[in-house]
Design an enzyme around this catalytic site. Structure first.
Site, short mmCIF file in Angstrom:
data_model
loop_
_atom_site.label_atom_id
_atom_site.label_comp_id
_atom_site.label_asym_id
_atom_site.label_seq_id
_atom_site.Cartn_x
_atom_site.Cartn_y
_atom_site.Cartn_z
N GLU A 303 51.68 33.70 44.97
CA GLU A 303 52.35 34.07 43.73
C GLU A 303 53.49 35.05 43.96
O GLU A 303 53.62 36.07 43.26
CB GLU A 303 51.32 34.64 42.74
CG GLU A 303 50.22 33.65 42.43
CD GLU A 303 49.23 34.10 41.37
OE1 GLU A 303 49.05 35.32 41.19
OE2 GLU A 303 48.63 33.21 40.74
N ASP A 382 41.26 28.93 39.50
CA ASP A 382 41.45 30.34 39.16
C ASP A 382 40.63 30.75 37.94
O ASP A 382 41.16 30.77 36.84
CB ASP A 382 42.95 30.59 38.90
CG ASP A 382 43.26 32.06 38.70
OD1 ASP A 382 42.34 32.89 38.84
OD2 ASP A 382 44.43 32.39 38.41
N GLU A 410 39.38 36.83 32.31
CA GLU A 410 40.80 36.49 32.15
C GLU A 410 41.01 35.15 31.44
O GLU A 410 41.85 35.04 30.54
CB GLU A 410 41.47 36.46 33.52
CG GLU A 410 42.92 36.00 33.46
CD GLU A 410 43.56 35.88 34.84
OE1 GLU A 410 42.93 36.28 35.83
OE2 GLU A 410 44.70 35.39 34.90
#
Ligand code: GCV
Length: 832
Positions: A303, A382, A410
């Protein structure tokens, strides 16, 4: 009259004093009822500590605090074993030295022995461990039993952790923000310095210690190189000081390019001797300030973070270079396996982000030093609502490995939705990867048992903040509690963990326990069913907040979270035969299950296969009907949580009751936003109607854009499916706007929902009138990750029990504030 007022004031004050904020979490030590207290009458009146370390002193202080709180007795501190019954606390060695006749069991590091034993004609309580922090864990365990009102008569118990490594990560930035943090700003940092007041850090350390967690990486894995610069080290040392009494080691995330960014070198090549010398120097400086420093966490080649690939080096080259700097001091290097290309070409059907960790790390197996732990997220993508277990856990036999688990939700509601993840984590930890035939469940691989590794275990990403309740939702703390309990003992049932947490957080009322357990234990599947069912992953806005619905956000971009939905079907073909070949990363027995559409479980079918919407699942339902049904069922269950909670009124501390009620109300409303967005999107795409006729039919709704508007103007919402009818209305006049409509249904009692958009860049005000009568007013104050009207900000206000008659005029007044335009989506009116 005077006396009466005085009594009222006193009552209110007592209420304030005992108001529950959630700050004490499961360590409230609330007084037990007399009936429950009686069983602990035989507990000794004094306590002896054999040793003098800070951790042992915490254990003694905790025993005194807990016993005083729960039993109303203050233990007397004795210096040596007294001539009366005592609680004797210490290491095995010190207890053996003081009482040589005592037979003590063999226990692993961090384990403990709690027993009531007789010697010298007296009955004593022993809490013993090979190391100091094990004794602290023993003290917490004994207090936990009392808090849960369990019997400790004749106790003789050994507990040992299943895995040696039980850490947490915080993604705190030095400026005080937290990446993916939902409980307020950092408890560690503010304005590029360590906070002056670290009281919350000590409290956090205590909570972690009570679960047997012994390490915490305090800064974001997207690391700021400043964290290990000379002037910052004395500040870091203060955090370590706050953690130390609780046996929690401090660690930091480092930026692999630091030698170049801040170190004055022209390279960060891990193979360059100048680079390794630079890191050695840094590590030595750190240990000068923090002698018990835990180590580093590294995110690299991920990332946008620079990494060894810049120089054609491997993660093993980089990890070992750092690990060798840490090794002389006893430090550990956590190298994250979250390494992937986020510029993948989505047009290539063979590309697959899920393959990345295994493709990159499997060839390096056996090349990592022994003080390196590869830290891998539980699934190959993820932290999605559901993913298969990452095959990397079966693919590294000669490498230490830890699982990374998302305490911070998340992709599972960000602590705005209740989503108790123990049932999910239990499935992951119990999943048999069949590396050598049956018998290699993930929990055994992590513990180092399967492949005989010296280290391995658990890392939870927690992200507590300065909110009184730490995570922004009192129920969110059940995930931190559960993480610690599972890391210690993955064989515990999700039910046991939920019940223990409830008991310690809310007390012993059986009705309360039953209600909360029923919400918690169903909440993950509920969340999954109104977000991303059948393994399609959380169908959220992956390019932004990861919170509200965003069906197409994951498609046609380089991030590789594709589910490849089009007019005909949905799902990623990850088979070896015709797809990306991902299934081939599992051992043959597991690969066979996922390779075949017939044997893949329904709940992962879209993760592994691309199928037409008409494909019949093993359940007998078509894929499209399952999508519709699961979203409706999930949203209904979320609604039912509100009713369940309301039945608890009067049984729970009022402020706590109200704050959880408000959150459950939000969740129920947002579940409906999710339901409609996903169902309408798939309805439009597939053109296949819902067999139950629900999708697209909202008889009780009045669209805001169809009301009589004064000042308000219509607004296109993007993506369209995130609002009812694809449109809303907004007000840009500072004095406010109105939207009104006539009620034309039969007279009766109704509940009215006003769906409005609550952003974090303003505090709009709303007032609702029936005729001239004001029936409700509120300010849009919720803390949501949204700066515009859409699926992240869409919020429901329910006005209950309105008596309406035909001809009534209903008027909503909105007054904008800041960037927030008092935007509205629709009103829904349902008979009570
Ligand atoms: C800390 C996801 C999150 C990022 C996070 C990253 C990671 O992509 O959205 O915020 O970065 O995972 O785990 O490194």
């Amino acid at each position: 009259m005077k006396n009466y007022l005085w009594l009222v004031a006193l009552g209110m004050c007592a209420g304030c004093l005992h108001a529950e904020t959630g700050r004490e979490a499961w360590l409230r030590y609330a007084p037990l009822k007399d009936s429950a207290r009686a069983q602990y009458d035989t507990l000794p009146a004094s306590i002896v500590l054999l040793g003098d370390s800070a951790v042992l002193s915490s254990a003694r202080a905790e025993m005194i605090r807990g016993i005083r709180g729960m039993l109303g007795r203050t233990l007397r501190i004795e210096k040596g074993v007294p001539g009366e019954s005592a609680i004797i606390l210490g290491t095995m060695e010190s207890i053996k030295a003081a009482v040589p006749a005592l037979a003590l069991p063999e226990i692993a590091q961090d384990g403990f022995f709690i027993a009531s034993v007789e010697f010298g004609g007296l009955c004593h309580f022993i809490i013993a461990s090979p190391n100091d922090r094990g004794a602290l864990y023993g003290a917490f365990a004994l207090l936990g039993k009392i808090a849960r009102e369990e019997s400790i008569a004749g106790i003789h118990e050994v507990q040992q952790p299943y895995a040696p490594v039980r850490w947490v990560n915080q993604w705190d930035n030095l400026n005080g923000t937290i990446e993916r943090g939902y409980g307020g700003p950092s408890i560690f940092f503010d304005n590029d310095t360590v906070r002056a007041d670290l009281a919350r850090v000590g409290e956090y350390g205590r909570l972690l210690a009570s679960l047997g967690i012994h390490g915490c990486t305090v800064n974001n894995v997207n690391a700021n190189p400043r964290v290990i610069q000379d002037d910052f080290l004395p500040q870091l040392a203060r955090i370590a000081d706050a953690f130390r009494p609780w046996g929690v080691q401090l660690a930091v995330s480092v930026d692999l390019s630091s030698p170049q960014k801040t170190g004055g070198l022209d390279t960060f090549d891990p193979a360059d001797p100048r680079v390794s010398a630079w890191w050695r120097g840094r590590v030595e400086a750190i240990y000068r300030h923090i002698p018990d420093f835990g180590g580093f966490t590294v995110k690299a080649d991920s990332e946008g973070r620079l990494g060894p690939s810049s120089y054609g080096r491997t993660p093993a080259d980089a990890a070992n270079m750092l690990a060798r700097a840490l090794r002389p001091h006893g430090g550990i290097l956590f190298y994250r396996a979250f390494v992937y290309d986020h510029h993948l070409d989505w047009r290539n059907p063979k590309n697959d982000r899920a393959r990345a960790a295994y493709d990159i790390f499997h060839p390096l197996d056996g090349k990592f030093d022994d003080n390196v732990i590869v830290q891998a997220k539980h699934g190959p993508i993820d932290f999605q609502a559901r993913e298969p277990v990452s095959p990397i856990f079966g693919g590294l036999r000669r490498t230490n490995i830890a699982v990374e688990l998302p305490v911070m939700q998340e992709y599972t509601g960000q602590q705005k939705h209740v989503c108790f993840l123990m049932p999910s984590w239990k499935e992951i930890l119990g999943f048999d990867l069949q590396a050598d035939g049956p018998g290699t469940p993930v929990k055994d691989i992590l513990a180092g048992k399967s492949f005989h590794r010296p280290m391995g275990g658990y890392v939870g990403v927690v992200n507590v903040g300065t909110d009184a309740d730490w995570l922004g939702h009192p129920m969110g703390m059940a995930n931190l509690y559960g993480f610690g309990r599972l890391a210690w003992n993955p064989d515990l049932a999700a039910e046991t963990i939920a019940n223990d947490w409830i008991r310690m957080t809310f007390g012993s009322d059986p009705a309360v326990a039953q209600t909360i357990a029923s919400i918690l234990l169903t909440s993950w599947r509920t969340y999954e069913s109104y977000t991303g069912p059948l393994g399609a992953q959380t169908l959220t806005d992956i390019l932004g907040s990861h919170f509200g619905p965003g069906v197409e956000a994951s498609e046609r971009n380089g991030w590789g979270q594709w589910h490849r939905a089009d007019e005909k079907g949905i799902g990623m073909d990850r088979t070896v035969a015709t797809g990306t070949g991902f299934t081939g990363q599992y051992a043959p027995a597991v690969a066979r299950i996922y390779e075949s559409l017939e044997t893949t479980p329904d709940n992962l079918v879209l993760f592994f296969h691309h199928v037409p919407y008409t494909h019949r699942l093993r359940s007998g339902k078509s894929v499209i009907q399952h999508i519709y049904d699961s979203h409706y069922e999930g949203a209904e269950r979320a609604e039912d949580y509100v009713a369940q909670w309301e039945s608890m009124k009067g049984r729970i501390d009022p402020p706590l009751y109200e704050s959880i009620l408000a959150r459950l109300e939000f969740q129920a409303g947002h579940a409906r936003v999710w339901r409609d967005a996903i169902c309408n999107w798939f309805h439009k795409m597939s053109q296949i109607p819902d067999a139950s006729g629900r999708v697209g039919n909202y008889a009780d709704r009045v669209e805001a854009e169809g009301m009589v508007l004064r000042g308000y103007t219509p607004l296109e919402i993007t993506p369209w499916e995130n609002s009812s009818g694809g449109k809303g209305i907004e007000c840009r006049l500072p004095e406010g706007c109105t939207a009104s409509f006539g009620f034309d249904r039969a007279a009766g009692w109704y509940d009215m929902d006003v769906e409005y958009f609550d952003q974090n860049n303003g505090e709009s005000r709303f007032r609702v009138f029936v005729g001239d009568q004001l029936v409700d007013e509120w300010v849009a104050l919720n803390r949501l990750p949204a700066q515009k009207p859409g699926g992240d900000s869409s919020t429901r206000r329910r006005i209950k029990g309105l008596g309406l008659r035909p001809g009534d005029r209903i008027r909503i007044e909105g007054i904008p504030d800041g960037e927030e335009t008092a935007a509205l989506d629709f009103v829904s009116i349902k008979r009570k």
